[in-house]
Design a protein around this motif. Structure first.
Motif, short mmCIF file in Angstrom:
data_model
loop_
_atom_site.label_atom_id
_atom_site.label_comp_id
_atom_site.label_asym_id
_atom_site.label_seq_id
_atom_site.Cartn_x
_atom_site.Cartn_y
_atom_site.Cartn_z
N ARG A 1 -8.41 14.80 15.00
CA ARG A 1 -8.13 13.52 14.36
C ARG A 1 -9.27 13.12 13.42
N SER B 1 -8.87 14.95 10.27
CA SER B 1 -7.76 14.39 9.50
C SER B 1 -8.18 13.12 8.77
N HIS B 2 -8.93 12.25 9.45
CA HIS B 2 -9.40 11.01 8.81
C HIS B 2 -10.36 11.33 7.66
N GLU C 1 -13.06 7.62 17.25
CA GLU C 1 -13.15 9.02 17.66
C GLU C 1 -14.58 9.39 18.05
#
Length: 302
Positions: free
Chosen positions: A233, A236-237, A267
């Motif tokens: 994640r 992805s960010h 995260e």
């Protein structure tokens, strides 16, 4: 579409054409400064003779700027050697008449001083009858300069943000191989503890049930410390942030980036809570520092 910073400054001046030959030469000055703000917050500081044009200027500024705390200052000054206009006989006679009317109702009122007369004479000739077009034209020029300044600052901020994104990717790459190593080390540690607990003789075979229990504990530990999902994640960010910075296609980039920064922080926090080694903790702390730097810079983007 370029990225704009909410921080900027611009100023411009123009000469005003007087309607009468006796009026002093005048100069109209305008300056606009802006800093970061969640919304568009406009403040106007201008003399009374320009106050009637505030609504038109407010509309013009709102078309150019979407966010930021913006202060607009306007002034009119004489370009002659003296800042005072010479009072005409007509004006002096009018002031005398008005003073007599005031004294008729307020006998104890103070009379006009020389300074009062000069100030009133200057105010009376401070601006031509219709300077609306000149004010809006100068405002347009100043806003163009401000937009250029905010665009240059936005480009510098975008480059800084991309550098921070690259540093975060490097930290994520350091964290990824640590998890398999930790899982294997913990599996071996569990097996060794079970051997010690059962006091097995040297060369004896560990009961199958004990081995299964040790492997089950190791598996549960692996699940607890697995950060693969968080790293996925996070990557992805970071990809989305880089895409917005390199290819901004719509307004409000700052708000979207601010949301992504919040997700990055979430995260990184999870990464730290699952940490079982000093190395992983260090990576998490370094990530939080970089993300906080990102947050501070993003708050300056429109």
């Amino acid at each position: 579409m370029p990225i704009y910073s909410m921080t900027g400054y611009a100023s411009a001046q123009t000469e005003l054409t007087s309607d009468t030959a006796n009026s002093p030469a005048l100069r109209l000055g305008l300056e606009i400064r802006s800093v970061n703000s969640r919304f568009l917050d406009l403040t106007f500081k201008m003399p009374e003779e320009l106050r009637q044009h505030e609504a038109a200027m407010r509309e013009l500024v709102s078309k150019h700027l979407k966010r930021g705390k913006v202060e607009v200052r306007a002034n009119i000054e004489s370009t002659a050697d003296t800042s005072f206009a010479e009072p005409t006989p007509t004006l002096l006679q009018r002031l005398l008449g008005l003073q007599e009317i005031v004294h008729a109702h307020l006998p104890k009122a103070n009379g006009l001083s020389v300074a009062d007369v000069l100030r009133l004479a200057t105010a009376q000739s401070a601006a031509p009858a219709d300077i609306g077009p000149a004010v809006l034209k100068l405002a347009q020029t100043t806003l163009t300069q401000l937009s250029d300044a905010r665009e240059r600052e936005g480009a510098r901020l975008a480059q800084t943000l991309l550098e921070r994104v690259g540093q975060l990717r490097a930290l994520a790459d350091q964290a990824a191989p640590l998890v398999p190593q930790l899982v294997e080390q913990q599996r071996l540690r569990f097996l060794e503890r079970w051997r010690d607990a059962m006091a097995l003789a040297e060369g004896a075979t560990l009961p199958e049930a004990a081995q299964d229990r040790a492997l089950t504990e190791a598996t549960a530990f692996a699940i607890r410390i697995d950060v693969a999902e968080e790293l996925t994640r996070l990557a992805s960010h970071l990809d989305e942030i880089a895409n917005l910075l390199n290819n901004p296609k719509a307004e409000g980039v700052g708000k979207r980036l601010d949301f992504l920064i919040q997700e990055l922080h979430r995260e990184a926090n999870t990464l730290g809570s699952k940490s079982s080694t000093l190395e992983m903790t260090r990576i998490s702390v370094d990530m939080k520092v970089l993300i906080e730097q990102l947050r501070e810079q993003v708050q300056n983007l429109e």
